[in-house]
Enzyme design. Structure first.
Site, mmCIF file in Angstrom:
data_model
loop_
_atom_site.group_PDB
_atom_site.id
_atom_site.type_symbol
_atom_site.label_atom_id
_atom_site.label_comp_id
_atom_site.label_asym_id
_atom_site.label_seq_id
_atom_site.Cartn_x
_atom_site.Cartn_y
_atom_site.Cartn_z
ATOM 1 N N THR A 1 0.849 -1.195 0.000
ATOM 2 C CA THR A 1 0.000 0.000 0.000
ATOM 3 C C THR A 1 0.884 1.245 0.000
ATOM 4 O OG1 THR A 1 -1.676 -1.190 1.248
ATOM 5 C CG2 THR A 1 -1.785 1.198 1.365
ATOM 6 N N THR B 1 2.005 5.342 -1.978
ATOM 7 C CA THR B 1 2.223 6.042 -3.235
ATOM 8 C C THR B 1 3.275 5.330 -4.103
ATOM 9 O OG1 THR B 1 3.799 7.474 -2.105
ATOM 10 C CG2 THR B 1 1.576 8.327 -2.367
ATOM 11 N N THR B 2 4.299 4.774 -3.475
ATOM 12 C CA THR B 2 5.346 4.094 -4.262
ATOM 13 C C THR B 2 4.754 2.858 -4.932
ATOM 14 O OG1 THR B 2 6.799 4.765 -2.448
ATOM 15 C CG2 THR B 2 7.785 3.425 -4.180
ATOM 16 N N ASP C 1 6.274 -4.031 -1.819
ATOM 17 C CA ASP C 1 5.687 -2.989 -0.968
ATOM 18 C C ASP C 1 6.680 -1.840 -0.793
ATOM 19 O OD1 ASP C 1 3.926 -1.661 0.689
ATOM 20 O OD2 ASP C 1 3.816 -3.236 2.203
ATOM 21 N N GLY C 2 6.180 -0.719 -0.308
ATOM 22 C CA GLY C 2 7.026 0.409 0.056
ATOM 23 C C GLY C 2 7.382 0.316 1.533
ATOM 24 N N ASP D 1 8.309 3.166 5.185
ATOM 25 C CA ASP D 1 8.464 4.542 5.666
ATOM 26 C C ASP D 1 9.909 4.859 6.023
ATOM 27 O OD1 ASP D 1 5.669 5.421 5.626
ATOM 28 O OD2 ASP D 1 5.439 3.691 6.946
ATOM 29 N N GLY E 1 3.723 1.286 7.890
ATOM 30 C CA GLY E 1 2.418 1.565 8.493
ATOM 31 C C GLY E 1 2.030 3.022 8.432
ATOM 32 N N GLY F 1 0.778 4.385 6.064
ATOM 33 C CA GLY F 1 -0.535 4.394 5.407
ATOM 34 C C GLY F 1 -1.580 3.621 6.190
ATOM 35 N N GLU G 1 -0.038 -5.879 5.732
ATOM 36 C CA GLU G 1 1.260 -5.887 5.046
ATOM 37 C C GLU G 1 2.188 -6.922 5.682
ATOM 38 O OE1 GLU G 1 1.382 -1.255 3.518
ATOM 39 O OE2 GLU G 1 2.323 -1.752 5.406
HETATM 40 C C1 5RP Z 1 1.532 1.697 4.350
HETATM 41 C C2 5RP Z 1 3.003 1.579 4.291
HETATM 42 C C3 5RP Z 1 3.679 2.185 3.108
HETATM 43 O O1 5RP Z 1 4.456 1.220 2.492
HETATM 44 C C4 5RP Z 1 4.537 3.326 3.566
HETATM 45 O O2 5RP Z 1 3.733 4.235 4.306
HETATM 46 C C5 5RP Z 1 5.226 4.044 2.404
HETATM 47 O O3 5RP Z 1 4.295 4.809 1.700
HETATM 48 P P1 5RP Z 1 4.690 5.691 0.455
HETATM 49 O O4 5RP Z 1 5.100 4.752 -0.625
HETATM 50 O O5 5RP Z 1 3.428 6.431 0.136
HETATM 51 O O6 5RP Z 1 5.805 6.612 0.856
HETATM 52 O O7 5RP Z 1 3.651 1.036 5.125
HETATM 53 O O8 5RP Z 1 1.018 1.159 5.539
#
Ligand code: 5RP
Length: 220
Positions: free
Chosen positions: A23, A25-26, A76-77, A79, A90, A92, A98
């Protein structure tokens, strides 16, 4: 930078039948890339870590399933990440699903931009998903542990996860032993999951400002 890492991750999809998707933007850049070559993937099985990702994949006409097997690959991406492949996730709010998908995948590929690479992953507050019934008690437990935290909000109200739970963002950056504290938090009754992901990345793909891509790989 996010798109560059997402494009590289596409290369890791070949020959995989079951694909977990995280989940954020990436990941959405990644799905955008995937949609360009959608025909290659119509017969594959997809597993989404959030309602939002599930909807995006369904809109592309892909076969999205409830978790029913160990996945071939999970994308996945994150933080924040370090060079030992630890992560905080987390931001998001999808950390629990995840972690379930990442844990149950044969290969975990994490896509980030270079701003996410830190010496101390806890410079990003650690999300903790909690059952609403336990909310006040967990806050008391954290205060007793002398920790600072925020209840995550959305439009003035508590943010609610896809699992119907709340999120506390816990500040561990200046703690001497943040990993130990994180493990203690995980054991508090009412805590569903913590955003510390240890040993749950096989490859971290880092997109850089100068358009280079670096990969950190787990040593087998
Ligand atoms: C969501 C996450 C995302 O992978 C994390 O927040 C990175 O998000 P983004 O790609 O928008 O920077 O852990 O729960």
């Amino acid at each position: 930078m996010k798109r560059i890492s997402a494009i590289r991750a596409i290369e890791y999809l070949d020959d995989n039948e079951s694909i977990g998707i995280g989940t954020g933007t990436t990941v959405e850049f990644f799905i955008e890339e995937l949609s360009r070559i959608r025909n290659k993937f119509v017969n594959k099985k997809f597993y989404a870590s959030s309602q939002r990702t599930m909807q995006i994949l369904l809109n592309l006409g892909l076969d999205v399933r409830e978790p029913d097997r160990i996945l071939d690959v999970y994308i996945d991406g994150a933080d924040s990440v370090d060079r030992n492949l630890n992560m905080i996730k987390g931001g998001g709010g999808a950390l629990t699903r995840e972690k379930i998908l990442a844990f149950n995948s044969k290969k975990r590929i994490i896509i980030v931009d270079e701003t996410k690479v830190r010496k101390n992953i806890f410079s990003f507050p650690m999300p903790v998903e909690i059952i609403p019934f336990s909310s006040d008690l967990i806050k008391l437990n954290l205060i007793n542990m002398k920790l600072k935290f925020n209840l995550r909000k959305f439009n003035e109200n508590p943010f609610v996860t896809d699992n119907g739970n709340f999120i506390l963002d816990v500040f561990l950056e200046n703690e001497e032993n943040p990993f130990d504290i994180a493990h203690k938090i995980k054991l508090l009754p009412g805590v569903v999951e913590i955003g510390l992901f240890e040993n749950l990345a096989d490859i971290i793909i880092i997109g850089k400002e100068n358009f280079e891509v670096e990969e950190i790989k787990k040593v087998p």
